[in-house]
Design an enzyme around this catalytic site. Structure first.
Site, short mmCIF file in Angstrom:
data_model
loop_
_atom_site.label_atom_id
_atom_site.label_comp_id
_atom_site.label_asym_id
_atom_site.label_seq_id
_atom_site.Cartn_x
_atom_site.Cartn_y
_atom_site.Cartn_z
N ALA A 1 63.98 31.11 -74.02
CA ALA A 1 64.94 31.89 -73.21
C ALA A 1 66.22 31.10 -72.98
O ALA A 1 67.33 31.67 -72.99
CB ALA A 1 64.30 32.28 -71.88
N ASP B 1 50.44 22.56 -61.59
CA ASP B 1 50.04 22.25 -60.22
C ASP B 1 50.57 23.25 -59.18
O ASP B 1 50.05 23.31 -58.07
CB ASP B 1 50.50 20.84 -59.82
CG ASP B 1 49.93 19.78 -60.73
OD1 ASP B 1 48.87 20.01 -61.34
OD2 ASP B 1 50.56 18.70 -60.85
N ALA C 1 33.51 30.74 -55.50
CA ALA C 1 32.85 29.44 -55.21
C ALA C 1 32.19 29.46 -53.84
O ALA C 1 32.66 30.14 -52.92
CB ALA C 1 33.88 28.33 -55.29
N GLN D 1 42.87 22.45 -68.92
CA GLN D 1 43.67 23.30 -68.01
C GLN D 1 45.15 23.31 -68.38
O GLN D 1 45.90 24.15 -67.91
CB GLN D 1 43.52 22.82 -66.56
CG GLN D 1 42.12 22.98 -66.01
CD GLN D 1 41.88 22.11 -64.78
OE1 GLN D 1 41.97 22.56 -63.66
NE2 GLN D 1 41.56 20.83 -65.00
#
Ligand code: F6P
Length: 324
Positions: A22, A128, A187, A255
């Site tokens: 972009a 994060d 969880a 991740q």
């Protein structure tokens, strides 16, 4: 402004390529020349710079990682390192920069911009989600989906064996990944650095579950917590409750990889476009973000140093939903 540079820095995040695309396409549409700096600040210091055009970023939107590569550069923390980087930018006639990264990237950008007077605009990209000034950062949505997929799979085996699994997720010093995965993955307990949790509380929760005939448990542990990592916490629980069959699973760098989700592609495209428009419009020293679906500008200082809290509503929700 005729020539701008763009780079990715710090930990990679899915969607960095969509953001880069972009930036390049917007800059070219605005009649600017764009230069890609490889390996972040390390490449700026080394002069690893090349021209980019829309063809260079085609077929990249859907790819994880970063085409420009990334690095963490201790040398850029020194005035000498930054002076070398500045000399290279001058050589190439680069008059403004788009920095795609997280808190370390913007810490460097803030000092560099102040020291050498070059305008820099940031696009927040880190799994994060720990930057103040944007509801979400590029890469976060993909990371929680990746982690959730793994958590669902671990639950299958936990359930089959009547085991307690401690699953550690990333997040540096923030618990955004843990809270989102804790809620999304159902969880039984979630531990985040933002709230003080004791081993006693954890043990009480496990005992409550056992009293209600629960035979398997998923405990999500955010890295960076005061009680230590998932292995340390699991060992302490094992000492107190030796009857439990405990396993630890650290999801780790999986991740950070993979194709960005639709949400990350859209966020990255919006922020890359807005970053160039902001730079051309005279902005500097700011991180762009999306808050309540609107583009926002936040000074680097504030984006880095103001803690982005986990919404109280989410903390309450995780408590209610995880209780037996
Ligand atoms: O900032 C992204 C992140 O993945 C954190 O969640 C983690 O603490 C850190 O980077 C790991 O960094 P590295 O890949 O350098 O070990």
């Amino acid at each position: 402004m005729k020539r701008i540079g763009v780079f990715t820095s710090g930990g990679d995040a899915p969607g960095m390529n969509a953001c880069l695309r972009a930036v390049v396409k917007t800059a070219c549409a605005d009649g600017l020349e764009v230069f890609g700096i490889r390996h972040g600040y390390r490449g700026m210091i080394a002069g690893d710079i090349r021209a980019l055009d829309p063809a260079a970023v085609s077929n990249m939107l859907q790819r994880g990682g970063t085409l420009l590569k990334t690095a963490r550069s201790p040398e850029f923390a020194t005035a000498e390192g930054r002076a070398r980087a500045w000399a290279h930018l001058q050589q190439w006639g680069i008059e403004g920069l788009v920095a795609i990264g997280g808190d370390g990237t913007f810490t460097g950008a803030e000092v560099f911009s102040r020291e050498h007077g070059i305008p820099i605009v940031g696009a927040p990209a880190t799994i994060d989600n720990d930057l103040y000034g944007s509801d979400f950062t590029i890469g976060f949505d993909t990371a929680i989906n990746t982690a959730l997929d793994a958590i669902d799979k671990v639950r299958d085996t936990a359930n089959s064996h009547d085991r307690v699994f401690f699953i550690e997720v990333m997040g540096h010093h923030a618990g955004h990944i843990a809270i989102h995965c804790g809620i999304g993955g159902g969880a039984e307990f979630v531990m985040v650095p933002e709230t003080a949790t004791s081993i006693e509380q954890l043990i009480a929760a496990l005992n409550r579950g056992r009293d209600h005939d629960k035979t398997s448990f998923i405990v999500i542990v955010a890295e960076g917590g005061a009680l230590g990592d998932a292995e340390v916490i699991a060992a302490r629980v094992g000492e107190e409750l030796p009857a439990l069959d405990i396993r630890v699973s650290k999801l780790g760098h999986v991740q950070r990889g993979g194709a960005p989700t639709a949400a990350d592609r859209l966020l990255a495209s919006r922020l890359g476009n807005a970053a160039v428009e902001a730079l051309v419009g005279g902005a500097s020293g700011v991180m762009l973000g999306v808050c309540n679906d609107r583009i926002t500008h936040t000074p680097f200082e504030q984006a880095i140093h103001t803690q982005k809290p986990i919404a109280a509503e989410l903390l309450k929700l995780v408590d209610v939903l995880s209780s037996s």
